[in-house]
Design a protein around this motif. Structure first.
Motif, PDB file in Angstrom:
ATOM      1  N   PHE A   1       0.933 110.393 148.417  1.00 45.07           N
ATOM      2  CA  PHE A   1       1.986 109.867 147.545  1.00 45.07           C
ATOM      3  C   PHE A   1       1.481 108.601 146.845  1.00 45.07           C
ATOM      4  CE2 PHE A   1       4.886 112.376 150.222  1.00 45.07           C
ATOM      5  CZ  PHE A   1       5.735 112.890 149.246  1.00 45.07           C
ATOM      6  N   GLU A   2       1.594 108.597 145.514  1.00 47.98           N
ATOM      7  CA  GLU A   2       1.282 107.394 144.740  1.00 47.98           C
ATOM      8  C   GLU A   2       2.485 106.439 144.790  1.00 47.98           C
ATOM      9  OE1 GLU A   2      -1.581 106.865 143.762  1.00 47.98           O
ATOM     10  OE2 GLU A   2      -2.504 108.445 142.578  1.00 47.98           O
ATOM     11  N   ASP A   3       2.297 105.235 144.255  1.00 46.48           N
ATOM     12  CA  ASP A   3       3.381 104.247 144.252  1.00 46.48           C
ATOM     13  C   ASP A   3       4.580 104.709 143.446  1.00 46.48           C
ATOM     14  OD1 ASP A   3       1.868 102.610 145.828  1.00 46.48           O
ATOM     15  OD2 ASP A   3       1.033 101.454 144.147  1.00 46.48           O
ATOM     16  N   ASN A   4       4.345 105.537 142.405  1.00 47.67           N
ATOM     17  CA  ASN A   4       5.442 106.017 141.567  1.00 47.67           C
ATOM     18  C   ASN A   4       6.074 107.309 142.097  1.00 47.67           C
ATOM     19  OD1 ASN A   4       3.503 107.918 141.052  1.00 47.67           O
ATOM     20  ND2 ASN A   4       3.214 107.400 138.875  1.00 47.67           N
ATOM     21  N   GLY A   5       5.644 107.752 143.285  1.00 51.85           N
ATOM     22  CA  GLY A   5       6.224 108.941 143.904  1.00 51.85           C
ATOM     23  C   GLY A   5       5.510 110.234 143.592  1.00 51.85           C
ATOM     24  N   SER A   6       4.527 110.220 142.692  1.00 49.30           N
ATOM     25  CA  SER A   6       3.781 111.437 142.366  1.00 49.30           C
ATOM     26  C   SER A   6       2.742 111.722 143.450  1.00 49.30           C
ATOM     27  CB  SER A   6       3.088 111.284 141.009  1.00 49.30           C
ATOM     28  OG  SER A   6       2.153 110.224 141.054  1.00 49.30           O
ATOM     29  N   LEU A   7       2.243 112.958 143.469  1.00 47.59           N
ATOM     30  CA  LEU A   7       1.263 113.372 144.466  1.00 47.59           C
ATOM     31  C   LEU A   7      -0.123 113.466 143.848  1.00 47.59           C
ATOM     32  CD1 LEU A   7       3.260 116.185 146.314  1.00 47.59           C
ATOM     33  CD2 LEU A   7       2.594 113.979 147.273  1.00 47.59           C
ATOM     34  N   ARG A   8      -1.121 113.073 144.631  1.00 47.49           N
ATOM     35  CA  ARG A   8      -2.511 113.166 144.177  1.00 47.49           C
ATOM     36  C   ARG A   8      -3.363 113.698 145.329  1.00 47.49           C
ATOM     37  NH1 ARG A   8      -6.840 109.268 144.113  1.00 47.49           N
ATOM     38  NH2 ARG A   8      -5.374 107.698 144.930  1.00 47.49           N
ATOM     39  N   THR A   9      -4.230 114.677 145.020  1.00 45.72           N
ATOM     40  CA  THR A   9      -5.124 115.239 146.034  1.00 45.72           C
ATOM     41  C   THR A   9      -6.304 114.299 146.252  1.00 45.72           C
ATOM     42  OG1 THR A   9      -4.537 117.498 145.395  1.00 45.72           O
ATOM     43  CG2 THR A   9      -6.561 117.209 146.679  1.00 45.72           C
ATOM     44  N   VAL A  10      -6.480 113.880 147.513  1.00 50.16           N
ATOM     45  CA  VAL A  10      -7.577 112.970 147.853  1.00 50.16           C
ATOM     46  C   VAL A  10      -8.313 113.491 149.078  1.00 50.16           C
ATOM     47  CG1 VAL A  10      -6.382 110.948 146.913  1.00 50.16           C
ATOM     48  CG2 VAL A  10      -6.125 111.538 149.349  1.00 50.16           C
ATOM     49  N   SER A  11      -9.532 113.032 149.262  1.00 50.71           N
ATOM     50  CA  SER A  11     -10.296 113.369 150.464  1.00 50.71           C
ATOM     51  C   SER A  11      -9.680 112.652 151.664  1.00 50.71           C
ATOM     52  CB  SER A  11     -11.751 112.942 150.287  1.00 50.71           C
ATOM     53  OG  SER A  11     -12.451 113.044 151.516  1.00 50.71           O
ATOM     54  N   THR A  12      -9.660 113.323 152.803  1.00 47.64           N
ATOM     55  CA  THR A  12      -9.098 112.698 154.010  1.00 47.64           C
ATOM     56  C   THR A  12      -9.889 111.452 154.420  1.00 47.64           C
ATOM     57  OG1 THR A  12     -10.404 114.237 155.365  1.00 47.64           O
ATOM     58  CG2 THR A  12      -8.114 114.825 154.927  1.00 47.64           C
ATOM     59  N   SER A  13     -11.160 111.409 154.025  1.00 46.75           N
ATOM     60  CA  SER A  13     -11.972 110.232 154.370  1.00 46.75           C
ATOM     61  C   SER A  13     -11.515 108.989 153.613  1.00 46.75           C
ATOM     62  CB  SER A  13     -13.452 110.502 154.074  1.00 46.75           C
ATOM     63  OG  SER A  13     -13.653 110.764 152.696  1.00 46.75           O
ATOM     64  N   HIS A  14     -10.735 109.188 152.535  1.00 46.90           N
ATOM     65  CA  HIS A  14     -10.234 108.046 151.746  1.00 46.90           C
ATOM     66  C   HIS A  14      -8.875 107.551 152.228  1.00 46.90           C
ATOM     67  CE1 HIS A  14     -12.936 109.543 148.218  1.00 46.90           C
ATOM     68  NE2 HIS A  14     -13.608 108.825 149.097  1.00 46.90           N
ATOM     69  N   LEU A  15      -8.248 108.290 153.142  1.00 44.56           N
ATOM     70  CA  LEU A  15      -6.934 107.878 153.629  1.00 44.56           C
ATOM     71  C   LEU A  15      -7.053 106.665 154.544  1.00 44.56           C
ATOM     72  CD1 LEU A  15      -5.354 111.369 154.465  1.00 44.56           C
ATOM     73  CD2 LEU A  15      -4.854 109.901 152.493  1.00 44.56           C
TER      74      LEU A  15
END
Length: 607
Positions: free
Chosen positions: A123-137
Motif C-alpha cells: 500500500f502506498e501513502d495514497n492508498g494505491s497498490l504497488r508490486t514490490v520485491s519482498t526484500s524491499h519490505l
C-alpha cells in the motif's frame, strides 16, 4: 535420473565414456578397439584425475581418486586397456551415484516447503497498490494478500481471516486468525483479501530461518564419517608405499618378471583402495536425512542423526510441544482502565499466552495504548513495561494481594497475573489443549526403553495434569531457563540426552543436550540452537525419524563390515596369486556400488 544426467556434467561424461567403452568391446577384435578404450578413459577418468590433482597440489592431501587413477595408468602401461576402462567406469559410476544421492537429499529438503512469493502488494501513502520485491519490505509496511494467495512475509493480520499453515506445520486443518494475530510467510490465505502489517523483514521470517538451517545441514558429518575421512588420507599413503615394496618382493622372492610383478602390484593398488569403506556412511546418511525431510523433520547433518539413534533420555517442554500452544482465555480479571496498556504489552511478545491475551482484547474492541517505556521479556516469568508486569504466580508471590486474586486463580490451571511493583492488580486464566499425537508418541518412545521427562515453566498443577495424560512419570514444573539447562547438564553426564522445545526459554537446554530438537513453529533462537527442526509439529513424526536413525545405524554397520571384509579377501587372494585385474576391478568396485545402493534404500524407507 534422466533429468539429472541432462543437468550434471559428471553424469554426462559417464554416459559418453560408457558408450565409448561399449564400442571398444564391440570392436574388440579390431584395431579401433583400443582407441575407443583410450577415449573412454579420458571421459571416465577426467573428474577423478582433476580431483586427485587438486587435492594433491592445492591441499597436500591424497584420497581414493589418486589410487584409482594410478591403477588405471598402470593397467595402460602393461597393455590392459579394457581393464583400465572398466575400473574407471565402475569408479565413475559410483561417484555419480553418490553425487546423485547428495543432490536428491538437498532437493527433497527444499521441496518440503512450498516456495514463498518473491513479490508483495504494498500500500502506498495514497492508498494505491504497488508490486514490490519482498526484500524491499520493511517492518511496519502495509501489504494486501488476496484470497488463495500465500503470505509473502511474516506479519500481523488487520482483519479476521482463515489460514492454512500446512506448508510449515503439516496440519491440514485451517486456522482462524483474529485481528492482530500473526500470519507467517509460506502459509495460505483461505479467507477474503486481508491487509497485513509487516512484522519481520524477508531474511528474518520463520520460513527463511528454516531454509537457512537446511543449507547448513550437510556441513555436519557424523563422527564415523569424519573418522573415515581422516583414515582415508593415511591409508592411501600407506598403500602408495606398500605397492612398490610388494612389486619388489615379488621380483626378488618369487622371481617374477617385471611385467608379472607390476601386474600384481596394479591389482593390489586396485583392491586395497578403500572406495567401499569411504562410501559406507555418507550416501546412507544423506538418504536418511532426505527421508526425514519428507517426514517433516529437518536434520542438521549426520552427527545429529547418529545422536538420535543413541538417545536414552528425552526431555520435553510442555507448551507448544506436548500441547498445541494455542491458549484460550477462560477467565479475565483485569480492570477496564488497564486493558489498553496490557494489550500494548502483549502485542510485543510472540509467546502463545501473550498472543491469546492479545486476541481476546482485540475481540473486545480494546485499542492498544502507546507505551512510554519499552516492553521487556523476563525469561521464564513474563513481561515488563515500566512499573507494570504480566507475570506468573511464582513471580508475584511476595506482592500484596488485597483482592485475593492469587486465591481465585487456584481454580484454574494456567494463570498469569497483572501487577505493579507493589500489588497484584488482576489475573487471566487460560487453557491449552494436548496435541492428539502426544500420548501415542510418548508411549512409543517409552516402549523403546527411552525415558521421557517433562520440564515446564508452568505451575505444578498444570504440569501434573499433562504428565498424567501423557503417561510421563517424571516432571519438573515452574522451571526457569536456567533450571531446564541445569537438569539437562546433570543428565548428560550419565545418559544420551535429547531435549524438545520451542521457545527462547528452551534454547539453553537445547544447547546443553546431546541432541536439541526444535518445533518449526517456535522461536528463531530455538531453531538456531537445535540439531533437528520439526517443520511439521507432530511428535509422532519424531518417533518415525528415531526409527529411521536406528535403521541408518544398522545399515552403516552392514556397509563397513561388508566393505572391509571384501577388501581383506581381495588383498589375500592377490597375495597368493589367484586374482587377476579384471576380477579385482569387478569385485572391488562392485562392492562400492553395493554399499551405495544399500544406503539408497533409506530414500524410500517405509514407516
Amino acid at each position: 535420473m534422466i533429468t539429472y544426467v541432462k543437468s550434471n556434467r559428471q553424469a554426462q561424461f559417464l554416459l559418453a565414456g560408457t558408450l565409448l567403452m561399449l564400442g571398444g568391446f564391440v570392436c574388440q577384435f579390431h584395431t579401433l578397439s583400443r582407441w575407443y578404450f583410450y577415449l573412454a578413459i579420458i571421459f571416465l577418468g577426467y573428474f577423478a584425475t582433476r580431483q586427485a590433482v587438486k587435492l594433491s597440489l592445492e591441499e597436500r592431501k591424497v584420497n581414493v581418486d589418486l589410487l584409482m587413477v594410478l591403477a588405471a595408468l598402470g593397467a595402460l602401461l602393461i597393455g590392459e586397456q579394457a581393464e583400465a576402462t572398466v575400473l574407471l567406469f565402475i569408479f565413475s559410476a559410483a561417484e555419480v551415484l553418490e553425487r546423485y544421492v547428495t543432490d536428491k537429499s538437498g532437493s527433497a529438503i527444499t521441496q518440503l516447503m512450498s516456495a514463498v512469493p518473491e513479490t508483495a502488494q504494498l500500500f502506498e501513502d495514497n492508498g494505491s497498490l504497488r508490486t514490490v520485491s519482498t526484500s524491499h519490505l520493511r517492518v511496519g509496511d502495509l501489504i494486501l494478500v488476496s484470497k488463495g494467495a500465500q503470505f509473502p512475509i511474516d506479519g500481523v493480520a488487520l482483519e479476521r481471516t482463515t489460514v492454512s499453515e500446512m506448508a510449515l506445520t503439516g496440519e491440514a486443518v485451517p486456522i482462524e486468525k483474529a485481528q492482530g494475530q500473526e500470519v507467517l510467510a509460506g502459509t495460505v490465505n483461505l479467507g477474503e483479501a486481508v491487509r497485513v502489517k509487516v512484522s519481520k523483514t524477508s531474511d528474518q521470517t520463520v520460513f527463511s530461518n528454516i531454509v537457512r538451517l537446511v543449507q547448513e545441514a550437510q556441513d555436519h558429518p557424523s563422527q564415523l564419517a569424519r573418522w573415515i575421512d581422516c583414515f582415508e588420507g593415511w591409508y592411501v599413503l600407506a598403500v602408495l608405499l606398500i605397492v612398490p615394496l610388494f612389486i619388489l618382493v615379488l621380483m626378488l622372492v618369487q622371481s617374477l618378471s617385471w611385467q608379472e610383478a607390476f601386474y600384481r602390484g596394479m591389482v593390489l593398488l586396485t583392491v586395497a583402495s578403500p572406495c567401499a569403506l569411504v562410501a559406507s556412511v555418507t550416501p546412507a546418511t544423506l538418504s536418511a536425512i532426505s527421508r526425514a525431510a519428507k517426514l517433516g523433520v529437518l536434520v542438521k547433518g549426520g552427527q545429529a542423526m547418529g545422536n538420535l539413534a543413541d538417545i536414552s533420555l528425552l526431555f520435553t517442554d510442555k507448551t507448544g510441544t506436548l500441547t498445541e500452544g494455542r491458549f484460550e482465555v477462560v477467565a479475565f480479571q483485569v480492570s477496564e482502565a488497564s486493558r489498553s496498556h496490557l494489550l500494548a504489552m502483549t502485542s510485543h511478545s510472540q509467546h502463545p499466552i501473550s498472543k491469546a491475551i492479545s486476541t481476546y482484547l482485540l475481540e473486545q474492541n480494546v485499542l492498544p495504548k502507546p507505551l512510554q517505556t519499552p516492553v521487556l521479556e523476563l525469561a521464564g516469568e513474563g513481561l515488563q513495561s515500566g512499573e507494570f508486569y504480566l507475570i506468573n504466580a511464582k513471580a508475584v508471590a511476595h506482592l500484596s494481594d488485597p483482592n485475593g486474586y492469587l486465591i481465585q486463580a487456584n481454580n484454574y490451571l494456567t494463570t498469569v497475573f497483572w501487577a505493579d511493583s507493589q500489588e497484584v492488580l488482576g489475573f487471566i486464566a487460560l487453557e491449552d489443549r494436548l496435541r492428539p499425537e502426544a500420548v501415542e508418541a510418548v508411549k512409543a518412545f517409552q516402549a523403546q526403553g527411552i525415558e521421557v521427562q517433562m520440564l515446564t515453566g508452568d505451575q505444578p498443577s498444570v504440569a501434573q495434569k499433562i504428565a498424567k495424560e501423557t503417561t510421563i512419570s517424571h516432571f519438573k514444573a515452574s522451571c526457569l531457563p536456567a533450571d531446564k539447562a541445569e537438569q539437562v547438564k546433570k543428565a548428560v553426564q550419565t545418559e544420551t540426552v535429547a531435549m524438545i522445545g520451542d521457545g527462547i526459554n528452551d534454547a539453553p537446554a537445547l544447547a546443553h543436550a546431546h541432541l536439541g530438537i526444535a518445533m518449526g513453529s517456535g522461536s528463531a533462537i530455538a531453531m538456531e540452537t537445535a540439531d533437528l527442526v520439526m517443520v511439521q509439529n507432530n511428535l509422532s513424526k519424531l518417533y518415525q525419524v528415531y526409527r529411521l536413525s536406528r535403521k541408518l545405524k544398522s545399515i552403516v554397520v552392514e556397509n563397513v563390515v561388508f566393505s572391509v571384509g571384501i577388501m581383506v579377501i581381495l588383498i589375500v587372494l592377490n597375495i597368493i596369486g589367484i586374482l587377476d585385474l579384471t576380477r579385482g576391478v569387478i569385485f572391488h568396485e562392485g562392492s562400492t556400488i553395493l554399499v551405495i545402493v544399500n544406503g539408497l534404500r533409506l530414500l524410500n524407507w517405509k514407516v
